[in-house]
Motif scaffolding. Sequence first.
Motif, PDB file in Angstrom:
ATOM      1  N   ASN A   1      -0.128   5.671  12.781  1.00  0.00           N
ATOM      2  CA  ASN A   1       0.787   4.877  11.963  1.00  0.00           C
ATOM      3  C   ASN A   1       2.209   5.101  12.446  1.00  0.00           C
ATOM      4  O   ASN A   1       2.489   6.077  13.148  1.00  0.00           O
ATOM      5  CB  ASN A   1       0.659   5.281  10.481  1.00  0.00           C
ATOM      6  CG  ASN A   1      -0.040   4.210   9.658  1.00  0.00           C
ATOM      7  OD1 ASN A   1       0.384   3.062   9.624  1.00  0.00           O
ATOM      8  ND2 ASN A   1      -1.122   4.589   9.004  1.00  0.00           N
TER       9      ASN A   1
ATOM     10  N   MET B   1      -7.111   0.831  11.448  1.00  0.00           N
ATOM     11  CA  MET B   1      -7.103  -0.245  10.469  1.00  0.00           C
ATOM     12  C   MET B   1      -8.363  -1.084  10.691  1.00  0.00           C
ATOM     13  O   MET B   1      -9.059  -0.942  11.695  1.00  0.00           O
ATOM     14  CB  MET B   1      -5.834  -1.081  10.631  1.00  0.00           C
ATOM     15  CG  MET B   1      -4.584  -0.257  10.335  1.00  0.00           C
ATOM     16  SD  MET B   1      -3.130  -1.273  10.003  1.00  0.00           S
ATOM     17  CE  MET B   1      -2.715  -1.832  11.648  1.00  0.00           C
TER      18      MET B   1
ATOM     19  N   SER C   1       0.653  -4.925   6.591  1.00  0.00           N
ATOM     20  CA  SER C   1       0.606  -4.894   8.052  1.00  0.00           C
ATOM     21  C   SER C   1      -0.320  -6.023   8.500  1.00  0.00           C
ATOM     22  O   SER C   1      -1.007  -6.636   7.675  1.00  0.00           O
ATOM     23  CB  SER C   1       0.052  -3.548   8.526  1.00  0.00           C
ATOM     24  OG  SER C   1      -1.352  -3.497   8.290  1.00  0.00           O
TER      25      SER C   1
ATOM     26  N   THR D   1       0.796  -1.235   0.000  1.00  0.00           N
ATOM     27  CA  THR D   1       0.000   0.000   0.000  1.00  0.00           C
ATOM     28  C   THR D   1       0.826   1.281   0.000  1.00  0.00           C
ATOM     29  O   THR D   1       0.262   2.368  -0.137  1.00  0.00           O
ATOM     30  CB  THR D   1      -0.899   0.082   1.258  1.00  0.00           C
ATOM     31  OG1 THR D   1      -0.062  -0.135   2.404  1.00  0.00           O
ATOM     32  CG2 THR D   1      -2.010  -0.941   1.219  1.00  0.00           C
TER      33      THR D   1
ATOM     34  N   ASN E   1       6.515  -2.913  10.134  1.00  0.00           N
ATOM     35  CA  ASN E   1       5.939  -1.612   9.826  1.00  0.00           C
ATOM     36  C   ASN E   1       6.475  -0.605  10.854  1.00  0.00           C
ATOM     37  O   ASN E   1       7.036   0.406  10.487  1.00  0.00           O
ATOM     38  CB  ASN E   1       4.409  -1.742   9.852  1.00  0.00           C
ATOM     39  CG  ASN E   1       3.703  -0.596   9.173  1.00  0.00           C
ATOM     40  OD1 ASN E   1       4.324   0.214   8.483  1.00  0.00           O
ATOM     41  ND2 ASN E   1       2.410  -0.498   9.362  1.00  0.00           N
TER      42      ASN E   1
ATOM     43  N   TYR F   1       8.506  -0.412   2.783  1.00  0.00           N
ATOM     44  CA  TYR F   1       7.970  -1.602   2.102  1.00  0.00           C
ATOM     45  C   TYR F   1       8.603  -1.736   0.711  1.00  0.00           C
ATOM     46  O   TYR F   1       8.873  -2.828   0.246  1.00  0.00           O
ATOM     47  CB  TYR F   1       6.444  -1.515   1.940  1.00  0.00           C
ATOM     48  CG  TYR F   1       5.629  -1.826   3.179  1.00  0.00           C
ATOM     49  CD1 TYR F   1       6.222  -2.072   4.417  1.00  0.00           C
ATOM     50  CD2 TYR F   1       4.235  -1.885   3.103  1.00  0.00           C
ATOM     51  CE1 TYR F   1       5.458  -2.343   5.539  1.00  0.00           C
ATOM     52  CE2 TYR F   1       3.456  -2.170   4.223  1.00  0.00           C
ATOM     53  CZ  TYR F   1       4.068  -2.386   5.441  1.00  0.00           C
ATOM     54  OH  TYR F   1       3.294  -2.651   6.547  1.00  0.00           O
TER      55      TYR F   1
ATOM     56  N   GLU G   1      -5.104  -3.440   1.849  1.00  0.00           N
ATOM     57  CA  GLU G   1      -4.470  -4.674   2.340  1.00  0.00           C
ATOM     58  C   GLU G   1      -5.459  -5.838   2.424  1.00  0.00           C
ATOM     59  O   GLU G   1      -5.120  -6.977   2.110  1.00  0.00           O
ATOM     60  CB  GLU G   1      -3.784  -4.391   3.678  1.00  0.00           C
ATOM     61  CG  GLU G   1      -2.620  -3.397   3.481  1.00  0.00           C
ATOM     62  CD  GLU G   1      -1.786  -3.128   4.717  1.00  0.00           C
ATOM     63  OE1 GLU G   1      -2.331  -3.186   5.843  1.00  0.00           O
ATOM     64  OE2 GLU G   1      -0.578  -2.825   4.554  1.00  0.00           O
TER      65      GLU G   1
ATOM     66  N   ARG H   1      -9.086   7.440  12.194  1.00  0.00           N
ATOM     67  CA  ARG H   1      -9.087   6.284  11.297  1.00  0.00           C
ATOM     68  C   ARG H   1      -8.225   5.188  11.933  1.00  0.00           C
ATOM     69  O   ARG H   1      -7.101   5.443  12.345  1.00  0.00           O
ATOM     70  CB  ARG H   1      -8.516   6.655   9.935  1.00  0.00           C
ATOM     71  CG  ARG H   1      -8.371   5.468   8.979  1.00  0.00           C
ATOM     72  CD  ARG H   1      -7.035   4.739   9.093  1.00  0.00           C
ATOM     73  NE  ARG H   1      -6.956   3.561   8.251  1.00  0.00           N
ATOM     74  CZ  ARG H   1      -5.849   2.839   8.076  1.00  0.00           C
ATOM     75  NH1 ARG H   1      -4.739   3.196   8.671  1.00  0.00           N
ATOM     76  NH2 ARG H   1      -5.859   1.757   7.328  1.00  0.00           N
TER      77      ARG H   1
ATOM     78  N   PHE I   1      -6.254   1.600   3.820  1.00  0.00           N
ATOM     79  CA  PHE I   1      -5.206   2.618   3.774  1.00  0.00           C
ATOM     80  C   PHE I   1      -5.274   3.545   2.556  1.00  0.00           C
ATOM     81  O   PHE I   1      -5.071   4.762   2.703  1.00  0.00           O
ATOM     82  CB  PHE I   1      -3.815   1.994   3.899  1.00  0.00           C
ATOM     83  CG  PHE I   1      -2.737   3.009   4.028  1.00  0.00           C
ATOM     84  CD1 PHE I   1      -2.506   3.635   5.252  1.00  0.00           C
ATOM     85  CD2 PHE I   1      -1.975   3.396   2.937  1.00  0.00           C
ATOM     86  CE1 PHE I   1      -1.533   4.605   5.380  1.00  0.00           C
ATOM     87  CE2 PHE I   1      -1.000   4.369   3.056  1.00  0.00           C
ATOM     88  CZ  PHE I   1      -0.776   4.971   4.278  1.00  0.00           C
TER      89      PHE I   1
ATOM     90  N   ARG J   1       3.357   2.263  16.287  1.00  0.00           N
ATOM     91  CA  ARG J   1       2.386   3.227  15.776  1.00  0.00           C
ATOM     92  C   ARG J   1       2.209   4.411  16.736  1.00  0.00           C
ATOM     93  O   ARG J   1       2.248   4.233  17.956  1.00  0.00           O
ATOM     94  CB  ARG J   1       1.031   2.523  15.528  1.00  0.00           C
ATOM     95  CG  ARG J   1       1.148   1.360  14.556  1.00  0.00           C
ATOM     96  CD  ARG J   1      -0.176   0.655  14.318  1.00  0.00           C
ATOM     97  NE  ARG J   1      -1.040   1.339  13.392  1.00  0.00           N
ATOM     98  CZ  ARG J   1      -1.029   1.143  12.063  1.00  0.00           C
ATOM     99  NH1 ARG J   1      -0.195   0.272  11.530  1.00  0.00           N
ATOM    100  NH2 ARG J   1      -1.852   1.800  11.279  1.00  0.00           N
TER     101      ARG J   1
HETATM  102  O1  EAX Z   1       0.900  -1.396   6.095  1.00  0.00           O
HETATM  103  O2  EAX Z   1      -3.256   0.583   6.998  1.00  0.00           O
HETATM  104  C1  EAX Z   1      -2.285   1.014   7.641  1.00  0.00           C
HETATM  105  O3  EAX Z   1      -2.377   1.978   8.406  1.00  0.00           O
HETATM  106  C2  EAX Z   1      -0.935   0.325   7.485  1.00  0.00           C
HETATM  107  O4  EAX Z   1      -0.076   0.713   8.513  1.00  0.00           O
HETATM  108  C3  EAX Z   1      -0.344   0.675   6.138  1.00  0.00           C
HETATM  109  O5  EAX Z   1      -1.232   0.220   5.139  1.00  0.00           O
HETATM  110  C4  EAX Z   1       1.017  -0.018   5.933  1.00  0.00           C
END
Ligand code: EAX
Length: 328
Positions: free
Chosen positions: A212, A174, A93, A36, A148, A43, A75, A172, A195, A151
């Motif tokens: 993040n 995940m 992630s 992403t 990753n 990445y 994702e 927001r 994402f 966060r």
């Molecule tokens: O994997 O969705 C997210 O916030 C993830 O950290 C990002 O897509 C990287």
Amino acid sequence: TAHFARKTLTTAITGASLAFLALNAQAAQTVNLGHTLSDSSHYSVGADAFKETLERLSDGEFEVVEHTAGALGGERAMIEGLQIGTVDVVITSTGPLGNFVPETYVLDLPFLFEDYDQARCVLDSEIGQELLDKMSDHDIVGLAWSENGFRHMTNSQRSVKTPADAEGLKVRTMENKVHMAAFEQMGVHPTPMAFPEVFTALQQGTVDGQENPITVIVATKFWEVQDHLSLTGHVYSPAAVLGSPILLDGLSDEERGWFVEAAQAAAEATREEVSRLEREGVALLRENGMTVETDIDKAPFQEAVQPAYEIYTEQYGSEMLDRIRASD
Ligand code: EAX
């Protein structure tokens, strides 16, 4: 008839040698890899290492094509793509992964890991391997654990130093129910979203904030739409390098071994880049105008999200959690 037979034979031989030549000159098999994040991200550093390693080990039998920045979808969509064979390799992630492999939810618990050393050590241990192996029960091939990062919370409204400061913000998250439960406990309004939609949602004010690692905040230039960053480090975010069983189940052991080695090379390169950005990223974000709260007392955040642990263990038990905690 003798002439005819000879001619048929010649044709057959010519056909066979052409087929042989064609086999030798066969075009490399394309491996579509998706993630992403942008081309400059950690990445992509991993994806480049994957490509270099797989193409080298296979002597060009495989050719990796990188699809970055959500070109193949978010994702969750890409993981579905692995299951049906429309995508071959995904770097993701664990955000949406628990929806497919519930065993990985344990990794998403807030404040589970103290630091990078501990998280990497657990993922590189038998525990990490077991979780990768479990994925095959769910039509996903777990190739390696990558990274990753820890966060942190960003938002457009105000500086956040305590959970009370964050209360009422629309954030927001995940598409992960462990994360969502934790944020609800903290008093923020979690809004799950894929994402690729996040930047626009922040820009248009659909949500106030997001969370993040430094890596992602840098790679996505979130400073353009977020003024405040608080180094809450509220959860470690692993990444996984995953493969499609549709492709991998048809390969020889040797070929599958190349994919695992390439995934491990990706993980190693990515972790190095995460470490670099942990050292240099905050300065870069400040240069780009973000206000960064570095001195965060984590205890009240940790306390606020504690009920997420009970919610988790009620459903999934505490065996994996206990093993991770015992592995210090
Ligand atoms: O994997 O969705 C997210 O916030 C993830 O950290 C990002 O897509 C990287």
